[in-house]
Enzyme design. Structure first.
Site: not given
Ligand code: ACO
Length: 388
Positions: A228, A267, A324
């Site tokens: 987050h 996201h 971010d």
């Molecule tokens: N890098 C690489 N792969 C990713 C990323 C990423 N940043 N985000 C998601 N994925 C992949 C997952 O591994 C998953 O792959 P799979 O289908 O092969 O298993 C697929 O994309 C779907 O991901 P989910 O886990 O369903 O995405 P979710 O909605 O749960 O996660 C989250 C959202 C937590 C923000 C995620 O994208 C993440 O961890 N991002 C990196 C951290 C980040 O930048 N957070 C800030 C968000 S904005 C905020 O809160 C202010």
């Protein structure tokens, strides 16, 4: 049977993804079209024409202020900037030993001890506390940053805006007006985002009819995580690990090969370019010619990450740049250290947390979801002396 309580076939929604729990008039996040509105105003229009103070009023009071209303609101904000002496001692005692988010969380949770009407809970009381919190989050975070760099507390300057005063209290000298403008924009962009994790946890705490100080303390705790608010600091750390722009592609390929997440991408709601990231990107473009080699380097890395990730995961998996990604180079350009990025996110988000609490308390309902128990039942209790 209570609605939704089917013990035999429970409807489990991991991460509560896609679940609506209430109605709200505060913000609209359109994840398909990459749109964000605060109280009906597009984030693009607010970023272009508004100020953080005006956005706080809009979020908390529900409408744009008249000139007179804004002046009164600003006077109230400025009147709340001082930090109680014992809270300053807590900050000074913890900084250097704990993460700045832990210091912020602890300092915020101590504030009710120095508010004579901390537990008065009329809407007017909570409005007053909201204004105090918006103001004090800035001063507390600046005091933490000051202490982190081994320097003494700087008293607030009532002649300055919220953003300019933050930079003044952090650096001890009048800020460059352009830096204050950039910070003001960053505060606006991070001020509110619907039922994100930290706002939701603020509401979970608030829904028990605990008080606003307790609720926003939960918000700070939740914002800290790297999935987050902590992602801005983590994204910059990743850029520093990448080191040089030409290393970007190899680093990202290696990380993705190891199933690691690239910070600043993806996201829960946006399956397209985050509109806030798009706005920050236009500031970032100007940093390509910045006087600091570090800022130029970080900017080049961020832009290469953006290009590569959109090609690799944007169109295929809906993983696009989020708010971010570009914060690191931008904050570095105005002299803010990475440790302070997430506390600064809290400085921006506090009006959103307060606005949601005030709204939710108008029709409060205890937030209490269910989990489906999958363990055994009726196991025979064995006294400790007979267990093997
Ligand atoms: N890098 C690489 N792969 C990713 C990323 C990423 N940043 N985000 C998601 N994925 C992949 C997952 O591994 C998953 O792959 P799979 O289908 O092969 O298993 C697929 O994309 C779907 O991901 P989910 O886990 O369903 O995405 P979710 O909605 O749960 O996660 C989250 C959202 C937590 C923000 C995620 O994208 C993440 O961890 N991002 C990196 C951290 C980040 O930048 N957070 C800030 C968000 S904005 C905020 O809160 C202010």
């Amino acid at each position: 049977m209570i609605v939704g309580m089917d013990v035999v076939n429970p409807n489990i929604v991991p991460g509560l993804q896609g679940v609506y729990f209430t109605e709200s008039k505060i913000s609209d996040v359109d994840g398909t079209n990459g749109k964000l509105y605060y109280r009906g105003y597009s984030i693009e229009s607010l970023a272009k024409d508004s100020t953080f103070e005006e956005v706080c009023y809009l979020l908390i009071e529900g409408k744009l202020p008249t000139a007179k209303e804004l002046k009164n609101f600003d006077t109230r904000l400025k009147g709340e900037r001082e930090i109680p002496e014992p809270v300053l001692s807590i900050i000074n005692g913890m900084t250097g030993k704990a993460h700045p988010m832990d210091v912020l969380r602890t300092a915020v949770s101590a504030l009710p001890a120095y508010d004579r009407k901390a537990y008065a809970d009329s809407r007017e009381d909570n409005l007053r506390k909201s204004i105090a919190l918006v103001s004090k989050f800035g001063s507390i975070t600046a005091a933490i940053g000051r202490r982190m760099s081994g320097k003494g507390y700087v008293k607030p300057d009532p002649s300055l805006t919220h953003a300019a005063n933050f930079l003044y209290m952090l650096k001890g000298k009048a800020p460059d007006p352009n830096d204050a403008k950039i910070l003001d924009l960053m505060l606006i962009l991070h001020a509110e985002h619907s039922s994100n994790a930290s706002t939701f946890s603020t509401l979970v705490t608030g829904s028990t009819l605990s008080d606003i100080y307790a609720a926003v303390t939960a918000g700070v705790a939740t914002l800290k995580g790297p999935l987050h608010g902590g992602a801005d600091e983590a994204a910059l750390k990743m850029m520093r690990e990448i080191g040089r722009p030409e290393n970007t592609e190899r680093y990202i390929n290696d990380a993705l090969g190891k199933k690691e997440r690239i910070m600043g991408f993806g996201h829960r709601v946006y399956r397209t370019y985050d509109p806030r990231a798009r706005i920050i990107r236009s500031t970032l473009e100007k940093l390509q010619n910045h006087s600091s080699p570090e800022v130029r380097n970080l900017t080049a890395i961020a832009l290469r990450e953006e290009k590569m990730m959109i090609e690799k995961l944007g169109k295929t998996k809906g993983i696009w740049p989020n708010v971010d990604l570009f914060s690191g180079p931008v904050y570095t350009s105005i002299g803010i250290e990475p440790d302070l990025f997430t506390p600064l996110f809290a400085v921006s988000r506090i009006p959103g947390w307060c606005a949601h609490l005030l709204e939710y308390w108008e029709h409060d309902r205890l937030l209490r979801p269910l989990e489906s128990y999958t363990g055994p039942l009726d196991i025979k209790y064995v006294p400790i002396g007979k267990r093997r």
